[in-house]
Design an enzyme around this catalytic site. Structure first.
Site, PDB file in Angstrom:
ATOM      1  CG  ASP A 216      -1.815   1.216   1.255  1.00 16.58           C
ATOM      2  OD1 ASP A 216      -2.468   1.478   0.230  1.00 16.58           O
ATOM      3  OD2 ASP A 216      -1.851   1.907   2.284  1.00 16.58           O
ATOM      4  CG  HIS A 217       4.134   1.804  -1.823  1.00 21.51           C
ATOM      5  ND1 HIS A 217       4.923   2.103  -0.749  1.00 21.51           N
ATOM      6  CD2 HIS A 217       4.529   0.587  -2.256  1.00 21.51           C
ATOM      7  CE1 HIS A 217       5.769   1.115  -0.526  1.00 21.51           C
ATOM      8  NE2 HIS A 217       5.543   0.170  -1.428  1.00 21.51           N
TER       9      HIS A 217
ATOM     10  CB  THR B 138       2.191   2.737   7.114  1.00 28.70           C
ATOM     11  OG1 THR B 138       3.289   2.121   6.440  1.00 28.70           O
ATOM     12  CG2 THR B 138       2.697   3.474   8.333  1.00 28.70           C
TER      13      THR B 138
ATOM     14  N   GLY C 147       6.339   2.025   8.187  1.00 27.73           N
ATOM     15  CA  GLY C 147       6.227   3.043   7.145  1.00 27.73           C
ATOM     16  C   GLY C 147       7.528   3.498   6.536  1.00 27.73           C
ATOM     17  CD  GLU C 148       9.629   1.902   2.439  1.00 25.48           C
ATOM     18  OE1 GLU C 148      10.820   1.709   2.175  1.00 25.48           O
ATOM     19  OE2 GLU C 148       8.690   1.528   1.721  1.00 25.48           O
TER      20      GLU C 148
ATOM     21  N   GLY D  79      14.202  -5.622  11.770  1.00 25.70           N
ATOM     22  CA  GLY D  79      15.076  -5.441  12.925  1.00 25.70           C
ATOM     23  C   GLY D  79      14.530  -6.184  14.124  1.00 25.70           C
TER      24      GLY D  79
ATOM     25  CE  LYS E 144      16.284   1.517   1.017  1.00 28.03           C
ATOM     26  NZ  LYS E 144      15.584   0.372   0.423  1.00 28.03           N
TER      27      LYS E 144
END
Length: 333
Positions: free
Chosen positions: A37-38, A74, A106-107, A174, A255
């Site tokens: 989902d972007h 997110t 998220g990003e 992580g 990035k």
């Protein structure tokens, strides 16, 4: 249960075309279809970013058997967690027992363009934990009042929801978020191509640790890995297909802070194929290809979702259903 799924690449294909591939995946015997989902794609040219929620509703209506869900959405910035709870409760009613809510922290590429200040990893983790717990509470209780650090609801009710809540999978790379998945979620999502030690020495032990702290076993969770694969009769073509997804080969330093698809595309296109192929299992030999994939089964993953980078997804789905899935099912049996 071992499952093999298809990653419907929302960043690469238009919604209607992507829907066709999701339906075909079910017809060809895949067990699940997941999508991301972007708000924005990784590439400005020839990129796509359809909204996952209506797309999943369309996929639910067109399929009967496959598990469907996000890898990942997110629930902390563009969406209020209560809105996510409502949307996935509805999907769970439309496709009972077939919907998964996969979430992540998220990003910036998806949030900063909306004017959202991008916090550090510690805050993103805290938001994710609070959001998941709130969604679960909204599904579990009839009337919810809660004031957390980041989200507030007052006398909130999700009226239309399935009797059995939609499972939540947490995506992580992580140890902290992975332990969280073990403690509070129904599944764990990660991606391939990062070195065996990360999975065997860090991530899977962290899932186990989190589960045991919550009085559960790691076998209680679905361990899902999105496997990056580029399979073709022509090995050079399999390698060249990875160029579209060059962003995956960028290092975190390369990035960090990139919120513009045009800049992300520029960085990606500057990479040689020797870099872009590093995140993918590239092969033209089905036996060798299946053997390399089976390494993830040996690690303990139970749900492999295959992401192919090439433009001809129908060809990939048919090749995989004929030459790879039978080999993997035989090995897993």
């Amino acid at each position: 249960m071992i499952r093999f799924g298809y990653k419907a690449s929302a960043e690469q294909f238009a919604p209607a075309e992507l829907l066709k591939y999701g339906v075909l995946a079910e017809e060809l015997g895949f067990d699940s279809v997941f999508t991301s989902d972007h708000l924005q794609p990784w590439r400005h040219d020839d990129g796509h970013a359809p909204a996952a929620l209506p797309w999943l509703g369309a996929l639910a209506a067109r399929t009967e058997r496959v598990l469907i869900g996000t890898s990942v959405l997110t629930p902390t910035f563009r969406y209020h967690p209560a809105v996510v709870a409502q949307a996935f409760a509805t999907l769970g009613l439309l496709a009972p027992g077939r919907v998964v809510l996969g979430v992540g922290s998220g990003e910036s590429l998806n949030e900063v363009p909306l004017g959202i200040p991008w916090p550090d990893g510690k805050e993103r983790f805290a938001r994710l934990k609070e959001a998941v717990l709130l969604i679960q509470k909204l599904w579990r209780e009839d009337r919810v009042t809660s004031e957390g650090q980041f989200y507030k609801v007052e006398n909130a009710t999700i009226y239309d929801k399935p009797e059995t809540p939609v499972p939540i999978y947490i995506g992580a790379s992580g140890p902290a978020a992975t332990r969280l998945a073990g403690r509070i979620s129904d599944g764990f999502i990660t991606t391939s191509g990062k070195g065996a030690e990360l999975y065997t020495e860090t991530l899977l032990p962290a899932v186990r640790e989190g589960a045991e702290k919550a009085g559960r076993q790691i076998d209680d969770l679905d361990l899902l890995i999105e496997v990056k694969v580029s399979f073709d009769d022509d090995l050079q073509q399999a390698r060249e297909n990875t160029r579209y997804w060059g962003a995956l080969a960028l290092t975190p330093d390369e990035k960090t802070g990139v919120e513009d698809p045009i800049e992300m595309q520029r960085l990606s296109d500057a990479l040689p194929v020797e870099r872009t192929e590093t995140r993918w299992i590239c092969s033209s030999d089905p036996e060798e290809h299946a053997t390399r994939i089976a390494e993830y089964l040996d690690m303990g993953f139970k749900h492999l979702v295959f992401h192919a980078p090439g433009p001809d997804q129908e060809r990939f789905l048919r090749l995989y259903s004929e030459q790879i899935l039978p080999r993997l099912r035989e090995r897993s049996a």
